[in-house]
Design a protein around this motif. Structure first.
Motif, PDB file in Angstrom:
ATOM      1  N   ALA A  31       0.823  -1.162   0.090  1.00  0.00           N
ATOM      2  CA  ALA A  31      -0.056   0.240   0.010  1.00  0.00           C
ATOM      3  C   ALA A  31       0.948   1.282   0.035  1.00  0.00           C
ATOM      4  O   ALA A  31       0.418   2.343  -0.498  1.00  0.00           O
ATOM      5  CB  ALA A  31      -0.996   0.026   1.296  1.00  0.00           C
ATOM      6  N   THR A  32       2.107   1.023   0.482  1.00  0.00           N
ATOM      7  CA  THR A  32       3.024   2.339   0.360  1.00  0.00           C
ATOM      8  C   THR A  32       3.169   3.025  -0.724  1.00  0.00           C
ATOM      9  O   THR A  32       3.415   3.827  -1.330  1.00  0.00           O
ATOM     10  CB  THR A  32       4.515   1.855   1.103  1.00  0.00           C
ATOM     11  OG1 THR A  32       5.259   3.206   1.368  1.00  0.00           O
ATOM     12  CG2 THR A  32       5.314   0.992   0.005  1.00  0.00           C
ATOM     13  N   LEU A  33       3.245   1.996  -2.092  1.00  0.00           N
ATOM     14  CA  LEU A  33       3.584   2.209  -3.338  1.00  0.00           C
ATOM     15  C   LEU A  33       2.180   3.195  -3.859  1.00  0.00           C
ATOM     16  O   LEU A  33       2.363   3.953  -5.115  1.00  0.00           O
ATOM     17  CB  LEU A  33       3.332   1.024  -4.522  1.00  0.00           C
ATOM     18  CG  LEU A  33       4.430   0.246  -3.998  1.00  0.00           C
ATOM     19  CD1 LEU A  33       4.120  -1.245  -4.727  1.00  0.00           C
ATOM     20  CD2 LEU A  33       5.749   0.571  -4.306  1.00  0.00           C
ATOM     21  N   LEU A  34       1.192   3.496  -2.916  1.00  0.00           N
ATOM     22  CA  LEU A  34       0.051   4.369  -3.607  1.00  0.00           C
ATOM     23  C   LEU A  34       0.281   5.747  -3.376  1.00  0.00           C
ATOM     24  O   LEU A  34      -0.334   6.551  -3.701  1.00  0.00           O
ATOM     25  CB  LEU A  34      -1.276   4.001  -2.665  1.00  0.00           C
ATOM     26  CG  LEU A  34      -1.932   2.489  -3.357  1.00  0.00           C
ATOM     27  CD1 LEU A  34      -2.799   2.126  -2.430  1.00  0.00           C
ATOM     28  CD2 LEU A  34      -2.586   2.551  -4.805  1.00  0.00           C
ATOM     29  N   SER A  35       1.197   6.101  -2.318  1.00  0.00           N
ATOM     30  CA  SER A  35       1.466   7.267  -2.102  1.00  0.00           C
ATOM     31  C   SER A  35       2.981   7.829  -2.178  1.00  0.00           C
ATOM     32  O   SER A  35       3.787   6.927  -2.123  1.00  0.00           O
ATOM     33  CB  SER A  35       1.043   7.821  -0.651  1.00  0.00           C
ATOM     34  OG  SER A  35       1.495   8.717  -0.284  1.00  0.00           O
ATOM     35  N   ASP A  36       3.203   9.152  -2.390  1.00  0.00           N
ATOM     36  CA  ASP A  36       4.597   9.431  -2.382  1.00  0.00           C
ATOM     37  C   ASP A  36       5.030   9.794  -0.933  1.00  0.00           C
ATOM     38  O   ASP A  36       6.194  10.476  -0.636  1.00  0.00           O
ATOM     39  CB  ASP A  36       4.960  10.573  -3.381  1.00  0.00           C
ATOM     40  CG  ASP A  36       4.132  11.850  -3.292  1.00  0.00           C
ATOM     41  OD1 ASP A  36       3.441  11.883  -2.165  1.00  0.00           O
ATOM     42  OD2 ASP A  36       4.244  12.934  -3.923  1.00  0.00           O
ATOM     43  N   SER A  76       9.064   4.480   2.431  1.00  0.00           N
ATOM     44  CA  SER A  76       8.617   5.656   1.557  1.00  0.00           C
ATOM     45  C   SER A  76       8.650   5.338  -0.040  1.00  0.00           C
ATOM     46  O   SER A  76       9.627   4.769  -0.216  1.00  0.00           O
ATOM     47  CB  SER A  76       9.367   6.968   1.881  1.00  0.00           C
ATOM     48  OG  SER A  76       9.184   7.836   0.949  1.00  0.00           O
ATOM     49  N   SER A  77       7.534   5.680  -0.685  1.00  0.00           N
ATOM     50  CA  SER A  77       7.793   5.356  -1.978  1.00  0.00           C
ATOM     51  C   SER A  77       7.786   6.694  -2.853  1.00  0.00           C
ATOM     52  O   SER A  77       7.341   7.018  -3.753  1.00  0.00           O
ATOM     53  CB  SER A  77       6.361   4.607  -2.565  1.00  0.00           C
ATOM     54  OG  SER A  77       6.473   3.373  -1.649  1.00  0.00           O
TER      55      SER A  77
END
Ligand code: UD1
Length: 424
Positions: A31-36, A76-77
């Motif tokens: 789910a981290t990939l959904l946000s910067d 963090s993505s």
């Protein structure tokens, strides 16, 4: 390689702390990939599957902190460097497919290898792919990879009706739909506590989701997701596993952090077999009620039914129950690989297709046995707790995927258990 040696013996007494759920964490991490912005998970479990997911996310350009002593996993993505999940990592763990939905939603494209994982059946990913197609994705399967592209304006909301319940496909679709334009309805969705935990985390990141925990989930897409901190739900499979220990070996164990609502069908079954379960603010306390364990019939089902991930451990209990039990495995077609190993320990088990008939024997005998998958491996340890003499469980790397500190946790309640190197 390591083995675990268990010497059957006296009753167990004490507390076992239950970790955060592996299966929840493996879907919360992508789910981290959904946000910067950063996503921080607390109560994360210390397991090799979690390290595999960290490696996969890092290969995509995410930053993942090593798990701290406080069990905090910070991710963090901010700067992803690509959307390709390579076979070398994906083959180690089926849950890797869960990066597909978030990558596609955030970047508009993804190339993800078809997964590997436990050898408990064919386990295709067709439902994941159909759900993403319903959100407008264009998919192409080439060279063992899924090549996925969103339409030019990004994914769009859609209706997805799953032909049968899939936990992973529900998770992938749920994550992808958070950033899709418009409304998505997931029908015949999985209702597992890990889905509710994912929905809670996604809401904390700004998603609009309702209906999670029922069979229809509605998602209203948002333009962007932000950072959040989320506590991983208790591992109900680790919980159920340790609840069985005092029923097999005798004694009384409190599983700290346990909740009955995470495992009600399982609790009903172990009570029918003669166990007693008491809930308190501390957790669940389990003891053998009166006399020997009685045979019960068990069918595995999606939540809220009896979990397939506790079938092997339940079989270990029923091996010494009074009478004959039928265990029907309805989720995976090849999930009785622990049966031949339990038979080596003196159990009487007949497997016909998806049904195992277990006739209780008075006592199991220690033997050298082999772990074949994650849950099978822990069922052999449980069986060893009550067996006469020494049980040596080989190939325990399966165990490290899903159980942290198994030796420490069981020793603390009085079990005779140690981990040795195979050359010892
Ligand atoms: C998850 C759990 C796993 C658990 C399982 C069922 C994680 C990381 N793993 O696995 O521990 O045993 O739920 O509770 O959360 N299927 C298809 N096509 C698909 C997807 C699934 O045919 O696209 C089939 C599977 O082969 C299986 C059944 O559906 O027979 C259910 O699988 P699913 O719920 O998807 O399991 P996972 O998400 O892989």
């Amino acid at each position: 390689m390591d083995s675990i040696i268990v010497t059957g013996g006296g009753p167990l007494k004490g507390d076992i702390p239950i970790a955060g759920a592996k299966n929840a964490c493996l879907t919360l991490m992508p789910a981290t990939l959904l946000s910067d912005e950063p996503l921080t998970l607390t109560n994360a479990p210390r397991l090799s599957d979690i390290r595999t997911m960290s490696t996969l996310l890092e290969s995509l350009g995410a930053e993942v902190s090593p798990l701290s002593d406080g069990l905090v996993l910070a991710m963090s993505s901010h700067a992803l460097n690509g959307a390709r999940a390579d076979y070398d990592i994906v083959r180690k763990m089926r849950a890797s497919i869960l990066v597909l939905g978030p990558l596609l939603a955030r970047l508009g494209e993804a190339v993800v290898s078809l997964p590997g994982g436990c050898a408990i059946g064919a386990r295709p990913v067709d439902l994941h792919l159909k759900a993403l197609e319903a959100l407008g994705a264009d998919l192409d399967l080439r060279d063992g990879y899924v090549h996925a592209k969103a339409p030019s304006g990004g994914l769009r909301g859609g209706d997805v009706e799953f032909p049968f319940v899939s936990v992973g496909a529900t998770e992938n679709a749920l994550m992808a739909a958070t950033l899709a334009r418009g409304t998505t309805r997931l029908k015949n969705a999985a209702q597992e506590p890990e889905i509710v935990d994912l929905a809670d985390c996604l809401r904390a990141m700004g998603a609009q989701i309702s209906g999670d925990g029922t069979d229809t989930i509605e998602i209203q897409g948002v333009d962007r997701m932000h950072g959040a901190t989320h506590r991983v739900v208790t591992d109900r499979i680790e919980l159920g596993t340790y609840m069985l220990a005092p029923l097999i070996a005798g004694g009384e164990v409190t599983c700290l952090g346990g909740r009955r609502d995470l495992l009600s069908a399982f609790c009903d079954k172990i009570e029918a077999a003669g166990g007693s379960v008491t809930e308190s603010p501390e957790g669940l306390t389990v003891t053998r009620a009166n006399g020997p364990i009685q045979a019960v019939d068990v069918e595995t089902e999606p939540f809220p039914g009896f979990p397939t991930d506790l079938q092997a451990q339940m079989m270990a209990l029923l091996c010494t129950a009074e009478g004959t039990s039928m265990l029907e495995e309805k989720i995976f077609e090849n999930r009785f690989m622990h049966a031949p190993e339990l038979i080596r320990m003196g159990a009487q088990i007949d497997v016909h297709g998806g049904t195992a008939t277990v006739t209780g024997v008075e006592r199991l005998r220690g033997a050298q046995v082999m772990a074949t998958d994650l849950r099978a491996s822990v069922s052999l340890i449980l069986a060893g707790l009550a067996a006469e003499g020494e049980t040596r469980v080989g190939r325990v790397y399966h165990l490290d995927r899903g159980y942290e500190h198994v030796v420490r946790k069981l020793s603390a309640v009085g079990a005779k258990i140690e981990r040795v190197r195979d050359d010892e």
